[in-house]
Design a protein around this motif. Structure first.
Motif, mmCIF file in Angstrom:
data_model
loop_
_atom_site.group_PDB
_atom_site.id
_atom_site.type_symbol
_atom_site.label_atom_id
_atom_site.label_comp_id
_atom_site.label_asym_id
_atom_site.label_seq_id
_atom_site.Cartn_x
_atom_site.Cartn_y
_atom_site.Cartn_z
ATOM 1 N N ALA A 25 0.973 -1.052 0.264
ATOM 2 C CA ALA A 25 0.000 -0.223 -0.216
ATOM 3 C C ALA A 25 0.508 1.503 -0.025
ATOM 4 O O ALA A 25 0.636 1.877 -0.517
ATOM 5 N N TRP A 26 1.966 1.871 0.543
ATOM 6 C CA TRP A 26 2.770 2.500 0.927
ATOM 7 C C TRP A 26 3.968 2.640 -0.199
ATOM 8 O O TRP A 26 3.223 3.358 -1.650
ATOM 9 N N GLN A 27 4.036 1.216 -1.332
ATOM 10 C CA GLN A 27 5.050 1.471 -1.694
ATOM 11 C C GLN A 27 4.179 1.859 -3.648
ATOM 12 O O GLN A 27 4.549 2.233 -4.180
ATOM 13 N N ALA A 28 2.892 1.378 -3.269
ATOM 14 C CA ALA A 28 2.120 2.000 -4.709
ATOM 15 C C ALA A 28 1.750 3.764 -4.490
ATOM 16 O O ALA A 28 1.243 4.268 -5.434
ATOM 17 N N LEU A 29 2.137 4.431 -3.079
ATOM 18 C CA LEU A 29 1.854 5.939 -3.248
ATOM 19 C C LEU A 29 2.910 6.449 -3.935
ATOM 20 O O LEU A 29 2.647 7.693 -4.366
ATOM 21 N N TRP A 30 3.896 5.650 -4.070
ATOM 22 C CA TRP A 30 5.152 6.152 -5.309
ATOM 23 C C TRP A 30 5.311 6.433 -7.087
ATOM 24 O O TRP A 30 5.122 6.798 -8.138
#
Length: 256
Positions: free
Chosen positions: A187-192
């Motif tokens: 989920a955090w990786q997708a923010l990039w």
């Protein structure tokens, strides 16, 4: 008394013999497994590069084949941003920018700033992801820098424009699970995805609290993991800057 001494001597002898045999077995196993360990490490590296390339699903069941088809490893002089020959050519071993070359004075440079390491290799591995026509679709850069407990290692994947981020994949770290360890949370990786690294030629990406999704230059910091978030920021600022991959990204040689 002599019987007791004899018994003690035999006991010590047996213990020493067992220890010697065990050490030989362990040493032999370590040497025998070294080749397999190196193979697994190389396969894991390829797997993480393919994740950064957006080819993880396509590579299922054939990591090496997919890697060989779509990935081209190149070598870059960080001072000039120009491609150079493989520094390990003829050695029979892969070049490792994190190995001895990152510490030897004749193959590395001193690092300034709060990034967690004092020297970095002069020559870096980078990876081109190519489509069926042979055109570069992504450029993948190896990055590392300090987290809360130790160095964090990852891959930064950019579009062929050299500015648009597609993936930030961390594959090795010692951050706290549930806190700094969230750098591996999908989920955090997708923010990039889609964020911009530069604005008017200057490093502009920020990791900050309540960044939201609308700011093209900002990603939400990890909740409860300020030092890890700061580490990610410092890592990107360094490696995208003039002492890292900045000169290479400015040249955009993959387009020529």
């Amino acid at each position: 008394m002599s019987a007791k001494k004899e018994t003690l001597g035999k006991t010590v002898g047996v213990v020493l013999a067992v220890c010697l045999v065990c050490s030989i077995i362990v040493s032999g196993a370590a040497v025998g497994l070294r080749g397999l360990q190196n193979t697994n490490a190389a396969l894991d590296k390829k797997s993480n590069i393919l994740v950064a390339a957006g080819l993880a699903e396509q590579a299922a069941g054939d990591i090496s084949g997919t890697y060989a088809k779509f990935v081209e490893e190149k070598f870059v002089d960080l001072a000039t941003g120009e491609y150079v020959a493989n520094p390990a050519e003829g050695t029979g071993k892969p070049y490792n920018m994190y190995g001895k070359v990152s510490k030897a004075k004749d193959t590395s440079s001193k690092v300034e700033g709060n990034v967690g390491f004092s020297r970095r290799a002069n020559i870096a591995n980078i990876y081109h992801i190519k489509d069926a026509a042979g055109d570069v679709t992504r450029v993948i850069l190896p990055i590392h820098g300090s987290g809360l407990w130790d160095l964090m290692y990852g891959f930064l994947a950019l579009d062929a424009d050299g500015n648009t981020v597609r993936e930030l994949v961390y594959y090795q770290h010692k951050e706290t699970p549930g806190l700094g360890g969230e750098i591996q949370n999908p989920a955090w990786q997708a923010l990039w995805n889609g964020k911009k690294l530069f604005n008017d030629g200057e490093v502009a990406i920020q990791v900050k609290k309540q960044a939201g999704t609308q700011d093209p230059y900002a990603v939400d910091a990890l909740s409860g993991a300020t030092l890890t978030s700061n580490g990610v920021q410092n890592t990107l600022s360094y490696w995208a800057g003039q002492n890292g991959f900045g000169p290479y990204l400015q040249r955009q040689s993959w387009k020529s």
